[in-house]
Design a protein around this motif. Structure first.
Motif, mmCIF file in Angstrom:
data_model
loop_
_atom_site.group_PDB
_atom_site.id
_atom_site.type_symbol
_atom_site.label_atom_id
_atom_site.label_comp_id
_atom_site.label_asym_id
_atom_site.label_seq_id
_atom_site.Cartn_x
_atom_site.Cartn_y
_atom_site.Cartn_z
ATOM 1 N N PHE B 36 0.856 -1.184 0.000
ATOM 2 C CA PHE B 36 0.000 0.000 0.000
ATOM 3 C C PHE B 36 0.890 1.231 0.000
ATOM 4 O O PHE B 36 1.689 1.419 0.927
ATOM 5 C CB PHE B 36 -0.877 -0.026 1.255
ATOM 6 N N GLY B 37 0.755 2.063 -1.034
ATOM 7 C CA GLY B 37 1.556 3.286 -1.065
ATOM 8 C C GLY B 37 0.710 4.542 -1.122
ATOM 9 O O GLY B 37 1.018 5.537 -0.480
ATOM 10 N N CYS B 38 -0.366 4.511 -1.912
ATOM 11 C CA CYS B 38 -1.167 5.728 -2.062
ATOM 12 C C CYS B 38 -2.663 5.448 -2.055
ATOM 13 O O CYS B 38 -3.451 6.303 -1.688
ATOM 14 C CB CYS B 38 -0.783 6.450 -3.343
ATOM 15 N N GLY B 39 -3.057 4.283 -2.541
ATOM 16 C CA GLY B 39 -4.481 3.939 -2.569
ATOM 17 C C GLY B 39 -5.259 4.583 -3.706
ATOM 18 O O GLY B 39 -6.465 4.383 -3.814
ATOM 19 N N ALA B 41 -3.985 4.822 -7.196
ATOM 20 C CA ALA B 41 -3.403 4.509 -8.510
ATOM 21 C C ALA B 41 -2.309 5.479 -8.940
ATOM 22 O O ALA B 41 -2.158 5.773 -10.120
ATOM 23 C CB ALA B 41 -4.498 4.446 -9.575
ATOM 24 N N GLN B 42 -1.535 5.989 -7.982
ATOM 25 C CA GLN B 42 -0.515 6.979 -8.315
ATOM 26 C C GLN B 42 0.923 6.498 -8.124
ATOM 27 O O GLN B 42 1.839 7.130 -8.616
ATOM 28 C CB GLN B 42 -0.714 8.227 -7.440
ATOM 29 N N CYS B 43 1.130 5.408 -7.389
ATOM 30 C CA CYS B 43 2.517 5.089 -7.024
ATOM 31 C C CYS B 43 3.014 3.733 -7.505
ATOM 32 O O CYS B 43 4.210 3.508 -7.576
ATOM 33 C CB CYS B 43 2.708 5.184 -5.516
ATOM 34 N N GLY B 44 2.117 2.814 -7.798
ATOM 35 C CA GLY B 44 2.542 1.519 -8.324
ATOM 36 C C GLY B 44 3.028 0.508 -7.301
ATOM 37 O O GLY B 44 3.399 -0.610 -7.665
ATOM 38 N N ARG B 56 -3.299 -2.013 -10.777
ATOM 39 C CA ARG B 56 -3.072 -1.434 -9.467
ATOM 40 C C ARG B 56 -4.129 -1.981 -8.531
ATOM 41 O O ARG B 56 -5.303 -1.633 -8.627
ATOM 42 C CB ARG B 56 -3.144 0.095 -9.558
ATOM 43 N N CYS B 58 -4.834 -1.501 -5.592
ATOM 44 C CA CYS B 58 -5.489 -0.610 -4.625
ATOM 45 C C CYS B 58 -6.792 -0.051 -5.168
ATOM 46 O O CYS B 58 -7.634 0.413 -4.409
ATOM 47 C CB CYS B 58 -4.562 0.530 -4.204
#
Ligand code: FES
Ligand code: FES
Lengths: 753, 155
Positions: B36-39, B41-44, B56, B58
């Motif tokens: 989990f990085g951003c939730g 669809a921005q970080c991959g 993605r 998330c």
């Protein structure tokens, strides 16, 4: 010395995932099969014999080295054990590494920050390795009945050449563990190192690329619940009232309540920040359920007004600070900067008679530089696990400074420190943010209240809008030149919210006869803290950008100009308190000049910028080569030169510098957090621009000054000089000087105009 | 109850079908390699393969994965011997490591589609994956190396 019990239990929870057979139907429900703790290290079964706190050996010759310091990507899990292995003469290929628990008695200061891991642990780890090696030699000598001096070691083996006897470290580990730890052992010559100064791969590399549970967010515990917090939408606001009726009806939700972090009059430690003291907590079974349920909360917020904060410890002892309640806005902050910059400020250093020199100057150059708040944006959002019981507590997660958080934690949950077990998981980045313990306290208070194990999870939005940011800064430089374009005086005056970034005794102080440094501060309710090379990142940016412009005004090459100043610092320094070593500064500049082919005509096609800086005990210089690509500045190549003394793990050190360069370019170009009425305007990565692979240089060429000086760190030092080198290259590229970060914002606004 | 096929194994799970696949993997199936990085669809960090395509997780509802084949970092290869995994080790790419599973999963689709990617191809394919630690140069080199290994393996 004690016999260490075996530690299989840590691995147990992994079993739940390995029993899944091909094609087999398995039903997983939340909370099934999860037993305590993160698996760290390979922990084979059997007896571990402890030879100093850092080394454990089994009879079958498995050598486990304990990494004392929290790992956040700086690679101490590998580099610190390398130091032990070196003096121990251990076979690196067969060593296993485990993250140590929080134990300052056995494992030293355990603090990741200030690029200090190497500096702090270099000697203690060498001594530990050398002492353990001696204990093993003694054990072998006693067993074999030979003089200890005749016993030699190699690759985890003990040898007695005369009698032809040999044995493994493991064979003698139980006996060695009964021998008192010797002091003052002779350490190896740098020349004879064969682990240190050789590139070793990240000991957790395999686990990372196969997705093993390593991070705080991966941590599982039986019966663990998930908590999230709803914090005020703006700095300067607080919770007024809430209605959780709808939230409580949502699936999986257990509880919603108000949680105070510090009661009135609580004396915070030096690293205890207070962004929002009252939080609304939602507890449930799974992260997604809690995320969803939060959306149903009806909350009203109100302005908090001025508040009192009590701090203890720190440099000033006990202090009471009034935190202003204003709802701040970036544009107004910048206006305030101008207002404060015009007022008298605190004098930080004065050499000669700068006022007279400025009066007599033929030319005065004055430039002002501004930089915004920056969010850390660690890839792993903030989180922490806590299980607070009546008589003890376990907390686990990503944490840079366990020893700093423990006293406050103990007070908040009312348990003695020795009843609190702190486990440090691998961190998905830290950059300074995880030195501040508020999220651990939050997790622990929530666990105490709900009487259950719980993991507090921040979403990316929580993480970005409830931050402890890099402060926003401004600095004005003034230089006085005489009619022959000689530099006769320098005046630097800077401020910021809530602190300035003036390091009055750093270069170029000590090189100019008439020098004045001043600083001022504007208090604020926006929480700020350490961010990769705190203070230094902007100090370096403004200073190096100004020196570049100054060199041009004086008709000098920017590297030669710096070298001239440094020559003065070396031969005839002004003042006594100059916090740098001119020789080492010069050596990185000379090295980067040579390696970048600074004067080679073939490099003329690039717009080149240079900068050098010394902070956190290491010296770094960069030359960046910029081109225009699709109408935007692009750093295509970088040449870096560093002096961090002995380079422990060369390839990993190169990785650190590459990463810092990329991070520096990203933050110089794009980084920035703005506020409107206290509300952070960037809430996720679609609004906060991060550097991406297509914006990273094609090549970063890293060189080290070779010497035998005790090692210093590399997490921070390569970062600050990136900003100045990028800005100076942009000037070469565009013919315009840039003074405001983020640079691309200024570039785009100039282009539009 | 829904049935998911993940890394060639079937799982029956009792979960709201609107739950993002990411959280089902991490919290219901205990495959925590997907991050989990951003939730949004921005970080991959959360990239997995859905029928071979990089998605993605998330922002992918678990209902979309029903009846499909999901592959996560844990199932990318048998013994961590995918060329990308080997190249990642060879180049010692990772710093904190948090983004790397997502990076590898994105790169795996690129390599399948493009046996001989240029640096430009890599930049295009990988621009959706943030690495906060800035390991991009090593990621590029590792993908080039993996492509080379892959070509050699085929011969
Ligand atoms: S977590 Fe899915 S793209 Fe960031
Ligand atoms: S290695 Fe840390 S985010 Fe990529």
């Amino acid at each position: 010395m004690e016999n260490i019990e075996n530690k299989q239990s840590r691995r147990t929870f992994m079993k739940s995932s390995t029993v899944a057979g091909g094609g087999l139907f398995l039903s997983f429900t939340w909370l099934s099969g999860f037993v305590t703790a993160v698996p760290v290290g390979e922990a084979p079964s059997g007896d571990w014999y402890e030879l100093t706190g850092y080394i454990k050996i089994t009879p079958d010759n498995i050598i486990k080295l304990i990494n004392p310091n929290p790992e956040f990507g700086q690679n101490v899990m590998t580099s610190l054990p390398m130091i032990v292995a070196e003096e121990l003469d251990a076979d690196w290929q067969k060593v296993v590494v485990e993250m140590g628990p929080h134990d300052n008695v056995k494992l030293g200061p355990q603090f990741t920050g200030g690029s200090n891991s190497m500096r702090m642990y270099w000697r203690p780890l060498r001594e530990a390795g050398a002492a353990a090696r001696q204990m093993l030699k003694e054990a072998a000598a006693q067993t074999w009945g030979v003089p200890v001096d005749e016993v030699t070691t190699k690759a985890s083996m003990l040898l007695h050449e005369k009698s032809g006897r040999s044995g493994t470290y493991g064979q003698f580990s139980s006996k060695a563990a009964t021998i008192p730890v010797p002091k003052g052992m002779k350490l190896k010559e740098v020349k004879s190192f064969n682990v240190v100064r050789n590139s070793k791969k990240n000991v957790e590399g395999e686990k990372i690329i196969s997705g093993k549970p390593l991070f705080g967010l991966d941590y599982k515990y039986e019966g663990m619940l998930i908590a999230m917090i709803e914090h005020p939408p703006a700095f300067g606001m607080k919770l007024k009232d809430f209605d959780a009726t709808e939230t409580l009806k949502m699936p999986g939700i257990k509880d919603v309540f108000r949680q105070t972090l510090y009661e009135d009059g609580f004396e915070q430690g030096g690293f205890d920040t207070r962004s929002f003291n009252e939080l609304l907590v939602v507890v449930g079974k799974t992260t997604w359920e809690v995320m969803n349920a939060r959306k149903k909360l009806k909350v009203t917020w109100e302005p908090i007004g001025d508040t009192l904060k009590n701090t203890m410890g720190g440099r000033n002892g006990k202090t009471e600070i009034t935190v202003p309640g204003e709802l701040e806005t970036t544009t107004k902050q910048l206006e305030k900067f101008k207002e404060y910059a015009a007022k008298p400020a605190q004098q930080l250093r004065r050499d000669g008679d700068p006022e007279t020199a400025f009066k007599n100057a033929a030319q005065v150059i004055e430039r002002t530089y501004n930089a915004p708040f920056l969010a850390h944006n660690c890839m792993e959002p903030m989180n922490f696990f806590a299980h607070v019981m009546d008589d003890k507590a376990i907390v686990a997660g990503p944490l840079q400074a366990p020893g700093w958080s423990e006293p406050t934690l103990a007070k908040l949950i009312n348990l003695p420190a020795d009843k609190i077990e702190i486990q440090m998981t691998r961190m998905g980045g830290g950059f300074g943010l995880r030195a501040y313990g508020h999220y651990i306290y939050e997790a622990a208070l929530i666990s105490k209240r709900i009487k259950a194990p719980v993991k507090l999870v921040y979403t990316r939005e929580d993480d970005m809008t409830y931050g402890i940011y890099r402060p926003t800064y401004t600095t004005t430089y003034r230089a006085a030149l005489d009619a022959n374009k000689n530099l006769i005086a320098l005046h630097v005056k800077g401020g910021g919210i809530p602190e300035h970034a003036i390091h009055a005794n750093r270069f170029p102080a000590g090189t100019i006869d008439n020098y004045l440094a001043e600083g001022w501060r504007i208090p604020s309710n926006i929480t700020t803290g350490a961010f990769r090379a705190p203070g230094s990142n902007f100090a370096a940016a403004s200073e190096q950008m100004f020196l570049d412009e100054l060199a041009e005004a004086m008709g000098k090459d920017p590297i030669d100009f710096r070298l001239e100043l440094l020559k003065r610092a070396k031969e005839n320094p002004v003042g006594r308190n100059n916090e740098y070593n001119a020789d080492r500064y010069m050596s990185v500049l000379q090295l980067v000049k040579e390696k970048s082919g600074w004067n080679n005509s073939e490099n003329k096609k690039y717009s080149r910028g240079v900068a050098a800086y010394f902070c956190h005990n290491s010296y770094v210089a960069h030359v960046v080569d910029m081109v225009m690509r699709d109408g935007q500045p692009y750093v295509e190549r970088v040449t870096s030169a560093a002096d961090c003394g002995i380079v422990i793990n060369p390839d990993a050190a190169i990785n650190m510098i590459e990463g810092a360069v990329v991070d520096g370019i990203g933050n110089a170009f794009y980084g920035g957090l703005t506020m409107v009425n206290g509300e952070v305007q960037q809430k996720n990565f679609h609004q906060y621009r991060m550097i991406r692979i297509n914006e990273a240089p094609k090549k970063i060429d890293v060189h080290f000054v070779q010497n035998e000086i005790d090692p210093t760190g590399l997490g921070e030092p390569p970062f600050p000089p990136v900003f100045g080198s990028v800005a100076s290259a942009m000037y070469k590229l565009t013919g315009k000087r840039f003074y405001n970060f983020p640079l691309i914002k200024e570039f785009n606004s100039l282009n539009k105009a | 109850m829904i049935t998911l096929n993940i890394n060639k194994k079937n799982y029956n799970i009792d979960v709201d079908p609107n739950t993002p696949l990411l959280w089902v993997l991490r919290e219901h199936i205990n495959l925590v390699g997907t991050k989990f990085g951003c939730g949004v669809a921005q970080c991959g960090a959360c990239v997995v393969h859905l029928n071979g395509e990089a998605v993605r997780s998330c922002v992918t509802k678990v209902s979309r994965a029903v009846g499909q084949k999901v592959v996560t970092i844990e199932g990318l290869s048998e013994n961590e011997n995918h060329p990308l995994q080997k190249a990642w080790i060879e180049n010692d790419v990772s710093q904190c490591g948090y983004c790397q599973a997502g990076q590898i999963m994105s790169a795996a689709v690129l390599l399948r589609e493009n046996k001989n990617p240029t640096e430009q191809d890599i930049d295009n394919a990988m621009a959706g994956n943030i690495c906060r630690c800035g390991t991009y140069l090593r990621i590029r080199d590792a993908i080039l190396l993996a492509a080379e290994m892959q070509r050699k393996e085929k011969k």
